[in-house]
Design a protein around this motif. Structure first.
Motif, mmCIF file in Angstrom:
data_model
loop_
_atom_site.group_PDB
_atom_site.id
_atom_site.type_symbol
_atom_site.label_atom_id
_atom_site.label_comp_id
_atom_site.label_asym_id
_atom_site.label_seq_id
_atom_site.Cartn_x
_atom_site.Cartn_y
_atom_site.Cartn_z
ATOM 1 N N VAL A 16 8.403 -10.901 -2.011
ATOM 2 C CA VAL A 16 7.085 -10.799 -2.638
ATOM 3 C C VAL A 16 6.981 -9.472 -3.384
ATOM 4 C CG1 VAL A 16 4.598 -10.756 -2.217
ATOM 5 C CG2 VAL A 16 6.062 -12.234 -0.832
ATOM 6 N N PRO A 17 6.566 -9.511 -4.659
ATOM 7 C CA PRO A 17 6.445 -8.277 -5.444
ATOM 8 C C PRO A 17 5.119 -7.560 -5.181
ATOM 9 C CG PRO A 17 5.946 -10.169 -6.815
ATOM 10 C CD PRO A 17 6.357 -10.708 -5.471
ATOM 11 N N VAL A 18 5.030 -6.345 -5.689
ATOM 12 C CA VAL A 18 3.852 -5.491 -5.493
ATOM 13 C C VAL A 18 2.590 -6.112 -6.103
ATOM 14 C CG1 VAL A 18 2.863 -3.231 -6.037
ATOM 15 C CG2 VAL A 18 5.237 -3.406 -5.336
ATOM 16 N N ARG A 19 2.732 -6.910 -7.129
ATOM 17 C CA ARG A 19 1.546 -7.477 -7.793
ATOM 18 C C ARG A 19 0.696 -8.342 -6.867
ATOM 19 N NH1 ARG A 19 5.577 -10.793 -10.322
ATOM 20 N NH2 ARG A 19 5.347 -12.938 -9.624
ATOM 21 N N VAL A 20 1.222 -8.702 -5.706
ATOM 22 C CA VAL A 20 0.441 -9.487 -4.747
ATOM 23 C C VAL A 20 -0.798 -8.715 -4.289
ATOM 24 C CG1 VAL A 20 1.608 -8.761 -2.618
ATOM 25 C CG2 VAL A 20 0.621 -11.031 -2.751
ATOM 26 N N ILE A 21 -0.750 -7.401 -4.332
ATOM 27 C CA ILE A 21 -1.899 -6.594 -3.917
ATOM 28 C C ILE A 21 -3.101 -6.891 -4.811
ATOM 29 C CG2 ILE A 21 -2.819 -4.252 -3.738
ATOM 30 C CD1 ILE A 21 -0.017 -3.347 -2.851
ATOM 31 N N ALA A 22 -2.904 -6.893 -6.117
ATOM 32 C CA ALA A 22 -4.003 -7.171 -7.050
ATOM 33 C C ALA A 22 -4.529 -8.590 -6.851
ATOM 34 C CB ALA A 22 -3.545 -6.968 -8.488
ATOM 35 N N GLU A 23 -3.634 -9.546 -6.648
ATOM 36 C CA GLU A 23 -4.040 -10.933 -6.419
ATOM 37 C C GLU A 23 -4.871 -11.046 -5.139
ATOM 38 O OE1 GLU A 23 -0.347 -13.048 -6.251
ATOM 39 O OE2 GLU A 23 0.152 -12.623 -8.340
ATOM 40 N N PHE A 24 -4.421 -10.371 -4.101
ATOM 41 C CA PHE A 24 -5.105 -10.428 -2.807
ATOM 42 C C PHE A 24 -6.472 -9.744 -2.897
ATOM 43 C CE2 PHE A 24 -5.414 -9.226 1.802
ATOM 44 C CZ PHE A 24 -5.406 -10.507 2.308
ATOM 45 N N THR A 46 8.268 -16.291 2.876
ATOM 46 C CA THR A 46 9.552 -16.879 3.243
ATOM 47 C C THR A 46 10.685 -15.866 3.221
ATOM 48 O OG1 THR A 46 9.743 -17.588 0.945
ATOM 49 C CG2 THR A 46 9.020 -19.230 2.529
ATOM 50 N N GLU A 47 10.612 -14.876 2.330
ATOM 51 C CA GLU A 47 11.722 -13.934 2.138
ATOM 52 C C GLU A 47 11.370 -12.475 2.397
ATOM 53 O OE1 GLU A 47 14.808 -14.965 1.578
ATOM 54 O OE2 GLU A 47 14.142 -17.050 1.505
ATOM 55 N N GLY A 48 10.159 -12.200 2.856
ATOM 56 C CA GLY A 48 9.758 -10.820 3.078
ATOM 57 C C GLY A 48 9.150 -10.212 1.830
ATOM 58 N N ALA A 49 9.081 -8.899 1.778
ATOM 59 C CA ALA A 49 8.465 -8.181 0.665
ATOM 60 C C ALA A 49 9.432 -7.138 0.118
ATOM 61 C CB ALA A 49 7.188 -7.497 1.146
ATOM 62 N N VAL A 50 9.265 -6.811 -1.154
ATOM 63 C CA VAL A 50 10.097 -5.755 -1.748
ATOM 64 C C VAL A 50 9.768 -4.432 -1.053
ATOM 65 C CG1 VAL A 50 10.358 -6.914 -3.979
ATOM 66 C CG2 VAL A 50 8.460 -5.329 -3.634
ATOM 67 N N ASP A 51 10.723 -3.534 -1.048
ATOM 68 C CA ASP A 51 10.549 -2.255 -0.350
ATOM 69 C C ASP A 51 9.326 -1.478 -0.832
ATOM 70 O OD1 ASP A 51 12.724 -2.690 1.269
ATOM 71 O OD2 ASP A 51 14.113 -1.523 0.021
ATOM 72 N N SER A 52 9.080 -1.494 -2.127
ATOM 73 C CA SER A 52 7.947 -0.729 -2.652
ATOM 74 C C SER A 52 6.616 -1.274 -2.134
ATOM 75 C CB SER A 52 7.964 -0.699 -4.183
ATOM 76 O OG SER A 52 7.987 -2.008 -4.710
ATOM 77 N N LEU A 53 6.520 -2.566 -1.905
ATOM 78 C CA LEU A 53 5.302 -3.143 -1.326
ATOM 79 C C LEU A 53 5.164 -2.723 0.134
ATOM 80 C CD1 LEU A 53 2.827 -4.974 -1.357
ATOM 81 C CD2 LEU A 53 4.341 -6.917 -0.970
ATOM 82 N N ILE A 54 6.236 -2.760 0.863
ATOM 83 C CA ILE A 54 6.218 -2.356 2.274
ATOM 84 C C ILE A 54 5.780 -0.900 2.401
ATOM 85 C CG2 ILE A 54 7.661 -1.949 4.309
ATOM 86 C CD1 ILE A 54 9.388 -4.367 3.306
ATOM 87 N N HIS A 55 6.349 -0.031 1.570
ATOM 88 C CA HIS A 55 6.072 1.401 1.659
ATOM 89 C C HIS A 55 4.654 1.778 1.241
ATOM 90 C CE1 HIS A 55 10.085 2.180 2.933
ATOM 91 N NE2 HIS A 55 10.616 1.716 1.826
ATOM 92 N N GLN A 56 3.988 0.922 0.496
ATOM 93 C CA GLN A 56 2.601 1.214 0.111
ATOM 94 C C GLN A 56 1.654 1.118 1.295
ATOM 95 O OE1 GLN A 56 0.836 -0.301 -3.403
ATOM 96 N NE2 GLN A 56 2.706 -0.124 -4.597
ATOM 97 N N GLY A 57 2.028 0.354 2.310
ATOM 98 C CA GLY A 57 1.202 0.257 3.503
ATOM 99 C C GLY A 57 -0.112 -0.486 3.300
#
Length: 70
Positions: A16-24, A46-57
């Motif tokens: 999942v890419p970082v853009r999910v934050i804006a969608e959510f 299904t596949e987890g999240a990209v590292d940059s999304l994880i690190h944003q917390g």
């Protein structure tokens, strides 16, 4: 408790890419009286999240679908 757990479920073939934050956030903004309770944000994919999304917390929990069926 005044805590709502809100889940975003993504069925993707990649992380999942970082853009999910804006969608959510757009979806959360539809909740009435949002300031009266705490939102516990959960991402399930299904596949987890990209590292940059994880690190944003941003998400309180990030779960991979396979972990739910162990």
């Amino acid at each position: 408790d005044h805590v709502y757990t809100v889940c975003e479920i993504k069925y993707l073939r990649s992380k999942v890419p970082v853009r999910v934050i804006a969608e959510f956030e757009q979806k959360l903004n539809l909740l009435p009286n949002r300031d009266k309770y705490k939102i516990h944000k959960v991402l399930i994919s299904t596949e987890g999240a990209v590292d940059s999304l994880i690190h944003q917390g941003y998400f309180d929990e990030i779960l991979v679908l396979k972990d739910l069926f162990l």
